[in-house]
Design a protein around this motif. Structure first.
Motif, short mmCIF file in Angstrom:
data_model
loop_
_atom_site.label_atom_id
_atom_site.label_comp_id
_atom_site.label_asym_id
_atom_site.label_seq_id
_atom_site.Cartn_x
_atom_site.Cartn_y
_atom_site.Cartn_z
N ASP A 85 0.80 -1.22 0.00
CA ASP A 85 0.00 0.00 0.00
C ASP A 85 0.84 1.28 0.00
O ASP A 85 0.29 2.38 -0.07
N ALA B 186 2.47 -5.22 -10.07
CA ALA B 186 1.63 -5.85 -11.09
C ALA B 186 1.98 -5.33 -12.49
O ALA B 186 2.08 -6.11 -13.44
N ILE B 187 2.20 -4.03 -12.60
CA ILE B 187 2.56 -3.45 -13.89
C ILE B 187 3.92 -3.96 -14.35
O ILE B 187 4.13 -4.31 -15.52
N VAL C 257 -4.43 -7.77 -15.24
CA VAL C 257 -3.79 -6.49 -14.89
C VAL C 257 -4.00 -5.48 -16.00
O VAL C 257 -4.40 -4.33 -15.77
N LEU D 216 1.40 5.40 -7.81
CA LEU D 216 0.47 4.31 -7.54
C LEU D 216 0.95 3.61 -6.28
O LEU D 216 1.96 3.96 -5.69
N THR D 217 0.26 2.55 -5.88
CA THR D 217 0.74 1.77 -4.75
C THR D 217 1.86 0.85 -5.22
O THR D 217 1.96 0.51 -6.40
N GLY E 254 2.05 -2.25 -4.64
CA GLY E 254 1.40 -3.46 -5.16
C GLY E 254 1.00 -3.30 -6.61
O GLY E 254 1.19 -4.21 -7.43
N ARG E 255 0.46 -2.16 -6.96
CA ARG E 255 0.07 -1.89 -8.34
C ARG E 255 1.31 -1.79 -9.23
O ARG E 255 1.32 -2.28 -10.36
N ALA E 256 2.35 -1.16 -8.73
CA ALA E 256 3.61 -1.06 -9.48
C ALA E 256 4.16 -2.45 -9.76
O ALA E 256 4.64 -2.73 -10.86
N THR F 31 -7.09 -3.35 -16.42
CA THR F 31 -7.30 -2.21 -15.52
C THR F 31 -6.53 -0.96 -15.95
O THR F 31 -6.65 0.07 -15.30
N TYR F 32 -5.77 -1.03 -17.02
CA TYR F 32 -5.01 0.13 -17.48
C TYR F 32 -5.96 1.22 -17.99
O TYR F 32 -6.94 0.94 -18.68
#
Length: 174
Positions: free
Chosen positions: A77, A94-95, A128, A87-88, A90-92, A131-132
Motif C-alpha cells: 500500500d 503488477a505493472i 492487470v 500508484l501503490t 502493489g500496483r507497481a 485495468t489500465y
C-alpha cells in the motif's frame, strides 16, 4: 542466459529496439521499479542508460536481485512513483510483472525461441492490463495500440496482441 551476444543487434517485435535495447529496458525497469517500491524516487529518464553492454546476463542478474529484494519487503500500500503517476507498490509490482512477461515473449521470438507463455501467467497479466487507463494506449503513450487476437487464441497470444504486438512476428518477417 540463453541469448548469445551475437544476437544483441537483432530486431525485436518492439520496432524501436534491438535485443540489446530490449534487455536494457527490462534491466532498467528492474532497477527503477525496485527504487519505486522502496520509495527512493527513481529517475525514469534513466531507464535506457545502456546497462547491458555486451554481457546481458551480467546486467540482468543484479537487476533481478534488486527487484526481488525490494518486492520481498515492500508494503503493497506504500506509494510508488512511476512515469505515469504515483500508484501503490502493489500496483507497481503488477505493472512490472506484465512488462517483464511480455518482454520475455519479445526476447524469445526475437531470438528464434518458442514464445509460448504459461497460460496462468498470461491470464493474470491480462487481468492487470484490463485495468489500465484508456489514456496510456497508443503511441506516444506508454503502450502500443491494441491489436485484435484471432478467435480462440490462447492467453499469451491475447496478451501480446492486446499490448500491440503481432503474435506471428518473426525476425525478418515483413
Amino acid at each position: 542466459a540463453a541469448t548469445p551476444r551475437s544476437r544483441l543487434g537483432d530486431p525485436t517485435p518492439c520496432p524501436d529496439w534491438d535485443v540489446r535495447a530490449l534487455v536494457d529496458h527490462v534491466v532498467g525497469g528492474n532497477e527503477l521499479f525496485a527504487a519505486a517500491v522502496r520509495g527512493d524516487g527513481p529517475d525514469w529518464s534513466r531507464r535506457h542508460d545502456g546497462r547491458v553492454g555486451d554481457d546481458p546476463l551480467a546486467a540482468w542478474d543484479p537487476s533481478a536481485a534488486a527487484i526481488t529484494a525490494a518486492l520481498a519487503v515492500a508494503d503493497p500500500d506504500a506509494p510508488a512513483e512511476l512515469p505515469f503517476g504515483t500508484l501503490t507498490a502493489g500496483r507497481a509490482a503488477a505493472i512490472h510483472f506484465v512488462d517483464v512477461l511480455v518482454h520475455a515473449w519479445d526476447l524469445a521470438v526475437a531470438t528464434g525461441r518458442d514464445g509460448t507463455l504459461p497460460a496462468d501467467l498470461a491470464t493474470a497479466a491480462l487481468d492487470v492490463v484490463a485495468t489500465y487507463a484508456p489514456e496510456v494506449w497508443g503511441r506516444p503513450q506508454f503502450f502500443a495500440g491494441k491489436l485484435p487476437a484471432p478467435p480462440g487464441a490462447p492467453p499469451h497470444v491475447r496478451l501480446v496482441t492486446t499490448l500491440g504486438r503481432r503474435a506471428d512476428w518473426r525476425p525478418g518477417a515483413a
